[in-house]
Design a protein around this motif. Structure first.
Motif, short mmCIF file in Angstrom:
data_model
loop_
_atom_site.label_atom_id
_atom_site.label_comp_id
_atom_site.label_asym_id
_atom_site.label_seq_id
_atom_site.Cartn_x
_atom_site.Cartn_y
_atom_site.Cartn_z
N ALA A 195 -9.36 6.43 21.77
CA ALA A 195 -10.71 6.10 22.27
C ALA A 195 -10.59 5.23 23.53
CB ALA A 195 -11.50 5.35 21.19
N PRO A 196 -11.35 5.54 24.57
CA PRO A 196 -11.23 4.80 25.82
C PRO A 196 -12.14 3.59 25.93
CG PRO A 196 -12.66 6.67 26.15
CD PRO A 196 -12.22 6.72 24.70
N LEU A 197 -13.04 3.39 24.94
CA LEU A 197 -14.03 2.33 25.05
C LEU A 197 -14.31 1.72 23.69
CD1 LEU A 197 -16.13 0.87 26.92
CD2 LEU A 197 -17.76 2.64 26.22
N VAL A 198 -14.32 0.39 23.63
CA VAL A 198 -14.74 -0.34 22.43
C VAL A 198 -16.01 -1.10 22.80
CG1 VAL A 198 -14.18 -2.23 20.84
CG2 VAL A 198 -12.41 -0.57 21.50
N VAL A 199 -17.03 -0.95 21.98
CA VAL A 199 -18.30 -1.62 22.20
C VAL A 199 -18.54 -2.64 21.09
CG1 VAL A 199 -20.81 -1.35 22.40
CG2 VAL A 199 -19.28 0.40 23.36
N VAL A 200 -18.78 -3.88 21.50
CA VAL A 200 -19.21 -4.92 20.56
C VAL A 200 -20.72 -5.04 20.75
CG1 VAL A 200 -19.10 -7.38 19.98
CG2 VAL A 200 -17.00 -6.14 20.63
N LEU A 201 -21.46 -4.70 19.71
CA LEU A 201 -22.92 -4.65 19.81
C LEU A 201 -23.53 -5.75 18.96
CD1 LEU A 201 -25.36 -2.98 20.89
CD2 LEU A 201 -25.29 -1.72 18.74
N GLY A 202 -24.16 -6.70 19.64
CA GLY A 202 -24.92 -7.73 18.95
C GLY A 202 -26.40 -7.40 19.06
N HIS A 203 -27.22 -8.04 18.28
CA HIS A 203 -28.66 -7.77 18.35
C HIS A 203 -29.45 -9.05 18.24
CE1 HIS A 203 -29.28 -8.41 14.01
NE2 HIS A 203 -28.07 -7.89 13.88
N ASP A 204 -30.67 -8.99 18.78
CA ASP A 204 -31.53 -10.17 18.70
C ASP A 204 -32.01 -10.36 17.25
OD1 ASP A 204 -33.28 -8.04 18.56
OD2 ASP A 204 -34.53 -8.67 20.25
N SER A 205 -32.60 -11.50 16.99
CA SER A 205 -33.01 -11.87 15.64
C SER A 205 -31.83 -11.81 14.67
CB SER A 205 -34.14 -10.96 15.14
OG SER A 205 -35.21 -10.93 16.06
N CYS A 206 -30.67 -12.21 15.16
CA CYS A 206 -29.44 -12.14 14.37
C CYS A 206 -29.41 -13.26 13.34
CB CYS A 206 -28.22 -12.22 15.28
SG CYS A 206 -26.65 -12.22 14.40
N GLY A 207 -29.38 -12.89 12.06
CA GLY A 207 -29.37 -13.88 11.00
C GLY A 207 -28.14 -14.78 11.02
N ALA A 254 -22.62 -26.29 24.92
CA ALA A 254 -21.85 -27.09 25.88
C ALA A 254 -22.08 -26.60 27.30
CB ALA A 254 -20.36 -27.03 25.53
N ALA A 255 -22.39 -25.30 27.44
CA ALA A 255 -22.64 -24.72 28.76
C ALA A 255 -24.13 -24.77 29.12
CB ALA A 255 -22.14 -23.27 28.79
N GLY A 256 -24.93 -25.43 28.28
CA GLY A 256 -26.35 -25.54 28.57
C GLY A 256 -27.15 -24.30 28.21
N ARG A 257 -26.57 -23.44 27.38
CA ARG A 257 -27.27 -22.22 26.95
C ARG A 257 -27.85 -22.49 25.58
NH1 ARG A 257 -22.97 -17.44 27.96
NH2 ARG A 257 -24.79 -16.17 28.43
N GLU A 258 -29.18 -22.61 25.53
CA GLU A 258 -29.82 -23.08 24.30
C GLU A 258 -30.68 -22.03 23.59
OE1 GLU A 258 -29.64 -26.09 22.84
OE2 GLU A 258 -28.40 -27.09 24.33
N THR A 259 -31.19 -21.04 24.34
CA THR A 259 -32.09 -20.08 23.70
C THR A 259 -31.29 -19.15 22.79
OG1 THR A 259 -31.94 -18.33 25.38
CG2 THR A 259 -33.54 -20.12 25.77
N ALA A 260 -32.01 -18.52 21.86
CA ALA A 260 -31.36 -17.59 20.92
C ALA A 260 -30.66 -16.46 21.67
CB ALA A 260 -32.39 -17.04 19.94
N ASP A 261 -31.30 -15.94 22.72
CA ASP A 261 -30.69 -14.85 23.50
C ASP A 261 -29.42 -15.31 24.21
OD1 ASP A 261 -32.61 -13.05 22.72
OD2 ASP A 261 -33.76 -13.13 24.59
N ILE A 318 -27.45 -17.83 23.29
CA ILE A 318 -26.42 -18.09 22.28
C ILE A 318 -25.83 -16.77 21.80
CG2 ILE A 318 -26.01 -18.97 19.95
CD1 ILE A 318 -28.15 -21.13 20.59
N LEU A 319 -26.69 -15.76 21.61
CA LEU A 319 -26.20 -14.45 21.19
C LEU A 319 -25.26 -13.87 22.24
CD1 LEU A 319 -26.18 -12.01 19.30
CD2 LEU A 319 -28.21 -11.17 20.53
N ALA A 320 -25.64 -13.95 23.52
CA ALA A 320 -24.78 -13.43 24.59
C ALA A 320 -23.42 -14.12 24.58
CB ALA A 320 -25.47 -13.59 25.95
N GLU A 321 -23.42 -15.43 24.39
CA GLU A 321 -22.17 -16.18 24.31
C GLU A 321 -21.32 -15.69 23.14
OE1 GLU A 321 -19.40 -19.05 25.43
OE2 GLU A 321 -21.37 -18.94 26.40
N HIS A 322 -21.97 -15.44 22.01
CA HIS A 322 -21.25 -15.00 20.82
C HIS A 322 -20.65 -13.61 21.02
CE1 HIS A 322 -19.91 -14.67 16.80
NE2 HIS A 322 -20.75 -13.71 16.49
N ILE A 323 -21.40 -12.72 21.64
CA ILE A 323 -20.89 -11.37 21.90
C ILE A 323 -19.67 -11.45 22.82
CG2 ILE A 323 -21.41 -9.16 23.01
CD1 ILE A 323 -24.38 -9.67 22.11
N GLU A 324 -19.78 -12.23 23.89
CA GLU A 324 -18.66 -12.36 24.82
C GLU A 324 -17.45 -12.99 24.13
OE1 GLU A 324 -17.81 -13.38 29.47
OE2 GLU A 324 -19.73 -13.99 28.60
#
Length: 135
Positions: free
Chosen positions: A22-34, A69-76, A78-84
């Protein structure tokens, strides 16, 4: 996105990449993540949940702390940080994935999926040609 640190999951991803090529791996997060919400709540009230929920919270907490720590506070944000963080964690833990990314044979992307409208936003890209991955 945060539940991919287990050896069995890494083994499945490595199988897809090394055996099926497989040439691509996708890590898919979603909003409203419990999981993200539970980790934020545990940090705020100082109480870690029991059972297997504790494992989920412990895996997500480093991403929440890094985001704050990077000043990213909103749920979106934080989710982006977690996915990365999850994309980078996979590359740190798996020599198979890291070598293929380094060789230009594998791309890894992190996407944030919005449940309300079915759209996905790219938040991380590693390997291959980023222009190809983001087109």
């Amino acid at each position: 996105a945060g539940h991919v640190a287990g050896a069995e999951v890494l083994g499945s991803i490595e199988f897809g990449v090394s055996v099926l090529d497989a040439p691509l791996v996708v890590v898919l997060g979603h909003d409203s993540c419990g999981a993200v919400a539970a980790a934020c709540s545990a940090l705020e009230n100082g109480r870690t949940p029991g059972g297997f929920v504790r494992d989920v919270v412990e895996r997500v907490t480093p991403s929440v702390l890094a985001a704050r720590a990077a000043g990213r506070e909103t749920a979106d944000e934080i989710l982006a940080e977690h996915i990365e963080h999850t994309v980078d964690l996979l590359l740190e833990r798996s020599r198979v994935l890291a070598e293929r990314v380094a060789d230009g044979r594998l791309g890894m992307v992190g996407l944030s999926y919005r449940l309300a409208d079915g759209s996905a936003q790219l938040v991380a890209a590693r390997g291959l040609d980023s222009a190809v991955l983001t087109a």
